[in-house]
Motif scaffolding. Structure first.
Motif, short mmCIF file in Angstrom:
data_model
loop_
_atom_site.label_atom_id
_atom_site.label_comp_id
_atom_site.label_asym_id
_atom_site.label_seq_id
_atom_site.Cartn_x
_atom_site.Cartn_y
_atom_site.Cartn_z
N MET A 1 -1.04 132.04 -74.03
CA MET A 1 -0.78 132.21 -75.47
C MET A 1 -1.96 131.68 -76.25
N TYR B 1 -0.65 137.32 -79.28
CA TYR B 1 0.22 137.35 -80.46
C TYR B 1 0.66 138.76 -80.78
N LEU C 1 14.70 126.84 -77.87
CA LEU C 1 15.11 128.08 -78.54
C LEU C 1 16.60 128.32 -78.34
N ILE D 1 18.28 126.20 -80.93
CA ILE D 1 18.16 126.72 -82.30
C ILE D 1 19.03 127.96 -82.47
N LEU E 1 1.99 126.19 -83.12
CA LEU E 1 1.39 127.46 -83.55
C LEU E 1 1.10 128.39 -82.40
N THR E 2 1.29 127.96 -81.16
CA THR E 2 1.07 128.89 -80.05
C THR E 2 2.40 129.20 -79.36
N ASN E 3 2.71 128.45 -78.31
CA ASN E 3 3.91 128.79 -77.54
C ASN E 3 5.18 128.64 -78.35
N TYR E 4 5.20 127.67 -79.24
CA TYR E 4 6.45 127.41 -79.95
C TYR E 4 6.47 128.07 -81.32
N SER E 5 5.57 129.04 -81.56
CA SER E 5 5.54 129.65 -82.89
C SER E 5 6.82 130.42 -83.18
N PHE E 6 7.38 131.07 -82.18
CA PHE E 6 8.62 131.82 -82.41
C PHE E 6 9.76 130.86 -82.76
N HIS E 7 9.83 129.73 -82.06
CA HIS E 7 10.85 128.73 -82.36
C HIS E 7 10.73 128.29 -83.82
N PHE F 1 11.88 130.96 -86.09
CA PHE F 1 13.32 131.20 -86.00
C PHE F 1 14.10 130.07 -86.66
N ALA F 2 13.54 128.87 -86.61
CA ALA F 2 14.21 127.75 -87.27
C ALA F 2 14.33 128.03 -88.76
N ILE G 1 14.99 130.85 -90.08
CA ILE G 1 16.18 131.70 -90.28
C ILE G 1 17.44 130.84 -90.27
#
Lengths: 510, 208
Positions: free
Chosen positions: A1, A7, A132, A135, B152-158, B161-162, B164
């Protein structure tokens, strides 16, 4: 990543999620700017769900992709449960359009929160990361709590929201406690890495792994409302607005099941015998408890609530057998059960809109006044009972039981489970058929007698629940005819998480 | 001189242990107080103490960022919001109607002991808790930049999503908390609306 390509690739794989997020913002803001055009909100929601579902569907053939260094996985399992969530969402929106008056002036926010819940289920299906997972589960719970309390003037709805909030907070605490143990043991939050780490432990399932598993299972069991964790179900189901109950009964359960499938067959793959025993006890308790209490109910919604507990028991049998057949039977059961359950709840909404009643006795003789409604509702109920007419519900049960029998060699509880399941199916047939027979054979009840010969359609959206019911019945018929293709689909979807795939897991680690 | 580095490691380990036990001795009674205090505002303030001692534990583990975040978010932010909310809702009036401890003490103590046994046995059963040794070498700045990078890399989706989750919570809270006329008033209003055939006026009435 690291590179920009990563991305971009991740973004293109997450198209359905991004699409739904856009729809969430749209539905939240549209009524603010164009209050006169508020009819557009639910329609936009349905279109967004259909688009997201189609976009997901195209990823079915792609195979498994892991994003963000193994923290999110797009594989056929993600796709299947995501599409299921989208379908459930679309039908629930249709149901809601028929009873918007129940929601007061906040209908726009209702659709927003419903879409948030669908999105949460979709992400739950794909997550392979503990953070995740947390969350997404929280998002699902929070949106469901607010949805359950949406009829603000109704005291029972308030009670439902408060009960759901408190019990969900308690299970969140157990879940977090369990997750902290998992992280402490393995030093990682990725399912795949945890799987590999746990597999290296010398004395495979040590006590702490079992303890962690029990904590996580109690959190998942709460979402599934399996028996020791079912206390909140009847009150919440009865108090919440009916479309929300429909969503809770299948949408959030599908989320719970996909989490259970991934956690148990990936993370805890090495301690199968322990979790299948624990889940076996839960399944037996759910089947007995749910079916027996459902017998005594006089409220239609409450009966469906208790019987949904029983259905969770049946589905757990497939999960316990932990084989390709078992897990695909789980997926098939969830698809079919979703259709019939949504159909039954839609019938309840249509009936309640006209008579204002939820009592089972009031359904008597409905066939004479509303033949189509009664027929559709009866088809859903017959399938819920597991009778072969059309045979979708029957096949669903048969597949699950068959997978349980096949697993009897590995699991000491298997035969007990099958016997309990067969025995408890008898009261299930009774209490479902009682409603169906009352509707068709009996003389009309007072509530039905008062119905006008022709239904007056107050507003146009009133027709939407009819569409929802028709869609559910059509879905049941299609599922009955096309059992083989759907079953193949279900098999393809669970292949990545069943045992041969463990080699693949190692690849994902890079 | 040769034994000196060993001596400091030994001393360091001992100091760490001593500080740990000190923090534990402070934290446990405070936590007990949070649960058992009958005055809910007082237990809100005790909660601040618990969170601060937990922040101390984080510092012991060289997680400086987490320690500060713990103090800023939990110790100050959330607890103060709770206390202010309690003051606004005036729990004094509720205090009289609060029932005496409704749970039977015997079973409660039994369950607590049983759970403690479970946790204790589970913790002792793990033969290999992984201990990271290299992390202690990270300075506070490195620690922070690592967290930033993974966000900002692997946990960017987390991370996204937080947002939301927060959006849903915000919408839900506003929706539930805003004052609205009861449903039957709404029906009357819509009847008026038909008579007047002007939706703007009805909106004004609703705002009142």
């Amino acid at each position: 990543m690291q590179s920009i390509q990563d991305y971009l690739g991740a973004i293109s794989s997450l198209t359905p999620v991004i699409c739904l997020s856009t729809a969430i913002l749209f539905t939240a803001l549209w009524n603010l700017f164009f209050p006169r055009l508020k009819e557009i909100t639910p329609i936009a929601g349905i279109f967004a769900l259909l688009f997201a579902g189609t976009a997901l569907w195209q990823q079915f053939a792609v195979g498994s992709i892991t994003l963000f260094g193994g923290l999110y996985t797009v594989d056929p399992l993600t796709v299947l449960f995501g599409v299921l969530a989208c379908g459930v969402g679309a039908i629930v929106i249709l149901m809601t359009m028929g009873c918007e008056s129940e929601l007061g002036r906040n209908a726009g926010e209702f659709y927003t929160l419903l879409l948030v819940a669908v999105l949460a289920v979709m992400v739950l299906a794909g997550t392979t990361d503990l953070i995740l997972l947390f969350i997404a589960l929280e998002t699902l719970s929070i949106s469901c709590v607010v949805l359950a309390g949406f009829s603000k003037q109704d005291r029972r709805s308030n009670e439902a929201a408060l009960k759901y909030l408190i019990s969900t907070a308690a299970t969140t605490a157990t879940l977090l406690y369990g997750l902290s143990f998992l992280y402490g043991l393995t030093g990682s939050t990725s399912y795949y890495e945890i799987h590999n780490k746990i597999a290296t432990f010398a004395h495979a399932p040590s006590l702490v792994v079992i303890f962690t598993m029990v904590l996580l299972l109690s959190a998942v069991g709460f979402k599934l409302s399996a028996v020791p964790f079912h206390m909140w179900t009847p009150d919440v189901y009865e108090g919440a607005p009916t479309p929300v109950t429909a969503f809770l009964s299948i949408g959030s359960k599908a989320g719970g099941f996909v989490v259970a499938i991934r956690l148990l067959s990936v993370v805890f793959a090495s301690s199968v015998s322990d979790w299948s025993f624990i889940l076996g006890l839960l399944a037996i308790a759910s089947m007995i408890g749910g079916n027996l209490i459902a017998l005594a109910q006089t409220s239609f919604k409450r009966m469906l609530a208790y019987s949904s507990i029983a259905h969770v028991g049946y589905i757990l049998i497939g999960l316990i057998s932990n084989s390709l057949d078992g897990l695909s039977a789980v997926s098939f059961y969830l698809i079919v059960y979703g259709l019939m359950n949504l159909g039954a709840f839609t019938g309840a909404i249509l009936f309640c809109n006209e008579t204002g009643s939820d009592r089972i006795d009031d359904y008597a003789g409905l066939f004479k006044k509303r033949p189509w409604l009664a027929t559709g509702l009866a088809i859903c109920l017959i399938n819920l009972a597991g009778l072969p007419l059309p045979p979708a519900g029957f096949f669903a049960k048969a597949f699950v039981f068959w997978s349980g029998i096949q697993a009897s060699g590995a699991n000491p509880l298997a035969w007990t489970l099958i016997i309990v399941a067969l025995l408890t199916s008898v009261p299930a047939i009774y209490y479902y058929m009682r409603v169906a027979i009352k509707m068709i054979v009996k003389e009309p009840s007072d509530a039905v007698k008062k119905l006008e010969p022709e239904r007056k359609r107050m507003v146009d959206p009133q027709i939407c629940p009819d569409v929802a019911l028709a869609a559910c019945v059509a879905g049941i018929v299609i599922a009955s005819v096309m059992v083989n293709p759907i079953m193949k689909l279900a098999k393809d979807s669970v292949t990545p998480v069943t045992s041969p795939a463990v080699g693949m897991l190692d690849q994902n680690l890079n | 001189m040769e034994g000196f580095p060993q001596l400091t490691t030994w001393a360091q380990a001992n100091v760490e242990q001593a500080v740990f036990y000190l923090l534990a001795v402070i934290a446990i009674p405070l936590a007990y107080g949070v649960v058992c205090d009958r005055n809910i505002i007082r237990s809100g303030f005790l909660l601040i103490g618990v969170f601060s001692t937990i922040a101390g534990l984080f510092i012991l583990l060289s997680a400086q960022f987490l320690a500060l975040a713990q103090i800023m978010i939990y110790g100050v932010g959330i607890t103060l919001v709770v206390v202010i909310a309690l003051m606004l809702t005036n729990p004094k009036a509720e205090k009289e109607s609060m029932p005496a401890l409704s749970i039977h003490k015997g079973p409660a103590i039994f369950v607590a002991c049983f759970l403690f046994m479970c946790v204790y046995l589970a913790l002792r059963s793990a033969e290999n808790w992984p201990v990271k040794t290299d992390v202690a070498a990270l300075s506070a700045a490195e620690n922070l930049s690592r967290i930033g990078q993974s966000l900002l890399t692997n946990y960017s989706f987390h991370f996204e999503f937080a947002s939301i989750l927060l959006l849903a919570a915000l919408i839900g809270a506003v929706m539930l908390a805003k004052a609205e006329p009861a449903v039957h008033d709404l029906n009357e209003l819509s009847a008026n609306e038909d008579k007047l055939k002007s939706s703007e006026r009805a909106d004004d009435v609703v705002k009142v």
